[in-house]
Write a protein that holds these residues in place. Structure first.
Motif, short mmCIF file in Angstrom:
data_model
loop_
_atom_site.label_atom_id
_atom_site.label_comp_id
_atom_site.label_asym_id
_atom_site.label_seq_id
_atom_site.Cartn_x
_atom_site.Cartn_y
_atom_site.Cartn_z
N CYS A 1 -7.94 -47.77 -62.59
CA CYS A 1 -9.15 -48.58 -62.45
C CYS A 1 -9.50 -48.71 -60.98
CB CYS A 1 -8.94 -49.95 -63.08
SG CYS A 1 -10.33 -51.08 -62.88
N GLU A 2 -10.77 -48.49 -60.65
CA GLU A 2 -11.23 -48.66 -59.28
C GLU A 2 -11.35 -50.15 -58.95
OE1 GLU A 2 -11.72 -46.39 -56.97
OE2 GLU A 2 -11.24 -44.67 -58.28
N LEU A 3 -10.91 -50.51 -57.75
CA LEU A 3 -10.93 -51.90 -57.30
C LEU A 3 -11.76 -52.03 -56.02
CD1 LEU A 3 -7.17 -52.81 -57.78
CD2 LEU A 3 -9.05 -53.35 -59.32
N PRO A 4 -12.31 -53.23 -55.78
CA PRO A 4 -12.34 -54.40 -56.67
C PRO A 4 -13.29 -54.17 -57.85
CG PRO A 4 -13.60 -54.85 -54.70
CD PRO A 4 -12.96 -53.51 -54.48
N HIS B 1 -11.06 -47.88 -50.19
CA HIS B 1 -11.05 -48.10 -51.63
C HIS B 1 -9.63 -48.43 -52.08
CE1 HIS B 1 -9.91 -43.83 -51.20
NE2 HIS B 1 -9.23 -44.01 -52.32
N ALA B 2 -9.52 -48.95 -53.29
CA ALA B 2 -8.22 -49.30 -53.87
C ALA B 2 -8.26 -48.98 -55.36
CB ALA B 2 -7.89 -50.77 -53.63
N ARG B 3 -7.08 -48.76 -55.92
CA ARG B 3 -6.97 -48.45 -57.35
C ARG B 3 -5.79 -49.20 -57.95
NH1 ARG B 3 -7.68 -42.91 -55.35
NH2 ARG B 3 -9.74 -42.11 -55.90
N LEU B 4 -5.92 -49.48 -59.23
CA LEU B 4 -4.81 -50.01 -60.02
C LEU B 4 -4.45 -48.99 -61.09
CD1 LEU B 4 -2.84 -52.24 -60.95
CD2 LEU B 4 -4.69 -53.13 -62.39
N LEU B 5 -3.22 -48.53 -61.09
CA LEU B 5 -2.74 -47.57 -62.08
C LEU B 5 -1.76 -48.29 -63.00
CD1 LEU B 5 -1.79 -43.87 -61.62
CD2 LEU B 5 -0.16 -45.39 -62.75
N GLU B 6 -2.12 -48.38 -64.27
CA GLU B 6 -1.26 -49.04 -65.26
C GLU B 6 -0.55 -47.99 -66.10
OE1 GLU B 6 -2.70 -52.40 -67.41
OE2 GLU B 6 -4.39 -52.71 -66.04
N ILE B 7 0.77 -48.02 -66.06
CA ILE B 7 1.57 -47.04 -66.77
C ILE B 7 1.81 -47.49 -68.21
CG2 ILE B 7 3.86 -45.96 -66.90
CD1 ILE B 7 3.98 -45.99 -63.89
N ASN B 8 1.57 -46.60 -69.14
CA ASN B 8 1.89 -46.83 -70.55
C ASN B 8 3.33 -46.39 -70.77
OD1 ASN B 8 2.02 -47.11 -73.30
ND2 ASN B 8 0.61 -45.44 -73.77
N SER B 9 4.25 -47.32 -70.67
CA SER B 9 5.67 -46.98 -70.70
C SER B 9 6.08 -46.21 -71.94
CB SER B 9 6.52 -48.27 -70.59
OG SER B 9 6.20 -48.98 -69.42
#
Length: 459
Positions: free
Chosen positions: A123-126, A204-212
């Motif tokens: 997801c692109e942040l903010p 820019h900043a990003r949030l990467l959420e791992i699907n374990s």
């Protein structure tokens, strides 16, 4: 031209950062959110805001570009400050309106095309969808500022080129505790806050959420390769030095189950390879200054000790205290009052209601209030009832997630949607429409009592 609002945070955090070089000036963070289509340069806005807050003169350039200006936390222990006493740190940002997520598949090189699930989302942040999330999270202690100060501390050491052989840090944070306490939300809110506070440093900043769960394959020895493949993609994102990356591993115990069980034969050996692969990749990322690894767990004892040892911060997130519950319920009431669902009444702050509680114990509050003080008397009584409800919720060990459901359940079960609609129709003043606040307090109390009975049946 759009109107520029200056919003003082109703729940300012007390920052642990040091003050400015002069003892009379305190570091104060100002966040400036630009409008979606604004094309002004961040540096220009930053300079104008500095002038605007100092002189209080209307600036047309700000009115046409700025959506909202928020005064956040300060290192000053006092509740108010003069502008001349502030050492302003102004953070300008423009949140993305897009809800689209980039997805990373684990199917590259897989033996079976059916074994294709999303290993992670970016997801692109903010992001505008997470605006206000940081302020909505209320904890008994200073967890939020502890994490934010930790990020700044790692950057200070990195910028100074401190020798990793002498002083080491891994850029790994582990949040653990009961379900529903806001661990995952805190990780997302922190990622959003970092993207704002470091906007002058990273474009820019990003949030990467791992699907374990997607990193386990039905093929023997394939899971470790899936972990390595995912972290290769993460490394490529980190290579962009003008961007900051936050990696979130939710329910990290799925990936880092204790290897002692595998050695005893109670866990599959493929799980052992996953843990080893993850630890190896974390060690490679710790030298990158533009990455942070956030992880959450409800079962911290099931996590391998080597992962726990790598975490710079291991933070327990407990169920909310009575004081935190009061603030959560107070923000809920203020929100539905602001939307016209409940008749607007002044809701006492935590400090005010604690004073009322102390006065009530001395029976001073039992003295009949004069007619001119009816509104104040009603506000006091409402605050005390809300505090009593908070005490009841704390006794039952309700989570923040359960608390924020109370207004909806109270409306659905005991107040009735039709009553709200009818009260708004009958009221001649739309701004004063909505149901009586005492009715809502009673409805939420009945929901809490009903929940307690249901829990007894489960036991």
């Amino acid at each position: 031209m759009a109107q520029t609002d200056i919003v003082m945070n109703p729940y300012p955090e007390q920052s642990g950062s040091s003050s400015s070089s002069t003892t009379s000036r305190w570091t104060t963070h100002i966040e400036v959110r630009l409008q979606p289509r604004a094309a002004a340069r961040f540096d220009t806005i930053r300079i104008l805001v500095q002038t605007y807050l100092t002189s209080f003169e209307h600036v047309p350039e700000l009115a046409s570009s700025v959506d909202v200006i928020t005064a956040c936390e300060s290192s000053c222990p006092h509740t108010s400050l003069m502008v001349e006493e502030m050492a302003l740190q102004i953070h300008v940002y423009q949140p993305s309106d897009s809800d689209s997520f980039e997805e990373f598949s684990n199917s590259a090189g897989a033996r079976d095309e059916d074994d294709d699930t999303m290993a992670a989302t970016v997801c692109e942040l903010p992001n505008r969808g997470w605006e206000g999330l940081w302020d909505s999270l209320i904890y008994a202690d200073d967890i939020k500022m502890k994490l934010l100060d930790y990020i700044h501390a790692t950057l200070v050491f990195s910028d100074a080129n401190v020798d990793y052989n002498l002083i080491s840090w891994n850029r790994v944070v582990l949040l653990h505790g009961p379900p529903g306490t806001g661990k995952t939300s805190l990780c997302r809110a922190l990622a959003q806050k970092i993207s704002i506070r470091l906007s002058h440093r990273y474009s820019h900043a990003r949030l990467l959420e791992i699907n374990s769960h997607s990193l386990f394959s039905k093929w023997f020895s394939e899971s470790g390769k899936l972990v390595q493949r995912l972290f290769n993609s993460i490394t490529e994102l980190v290579e962009e030095e003008d961007g900051f990356l936050v990696v979130l591993i939710d329910e990290v115990e799925s990936l880092t189950a204790a290897r002692a069980g595998a050695m005893a034969g109670t866990e599959p050996s493929d799980g052992l390879r996953v843990v080893n692969a993850l630890l190896t990749q974390l060690d490679k990322l710790k030298h990158r200054k533009n990455v942070l690894i956030m992880s959450t767990s409800n079962l911290v004892k099931a996590i391998d000790s080597a992962f726990v040892d790598r975490a710079d911060i291991v933070q327990y997130v407990d169920l909310p205290s009575r004081e935190a519950i009061y603030e959560i319920l107070r923000t809920c009431l203020c929100e539905i009052m602001g939307k016209g669902i409940v008749t607007a009444v002044s809701v006492p702050t935590l400090k005010q209601v604690q004073m009322y509680e102390l006065i009530a114990k001395t029976d001073i509050l039992s003295t009949p209030a004069p007619a001119v003080g009816n509104d104040l008397h009603r506000s006091k009584n409402m605050g005390l009832k809300l505090l009593a409800l908070a005490t009841q919720c704390r006794t039952q060990g309700m989570s923040g997630r359960a608390l924020r459901r109370l207004p909806v359940l109270a409306l659905a079960r005991y107040i009735g949607v039709g009553n709200i609609v009818q009260s708004k129709i009958n009221d001649s003043c739309p701004s004063q429409g909505g149901a009586n606040v005492e009715v809502w307090l009673e409805g939420m109390e009945r929901v809490v009592n009903e929940k307690a009975k249901e829990l007894e049946r489960l036991i």
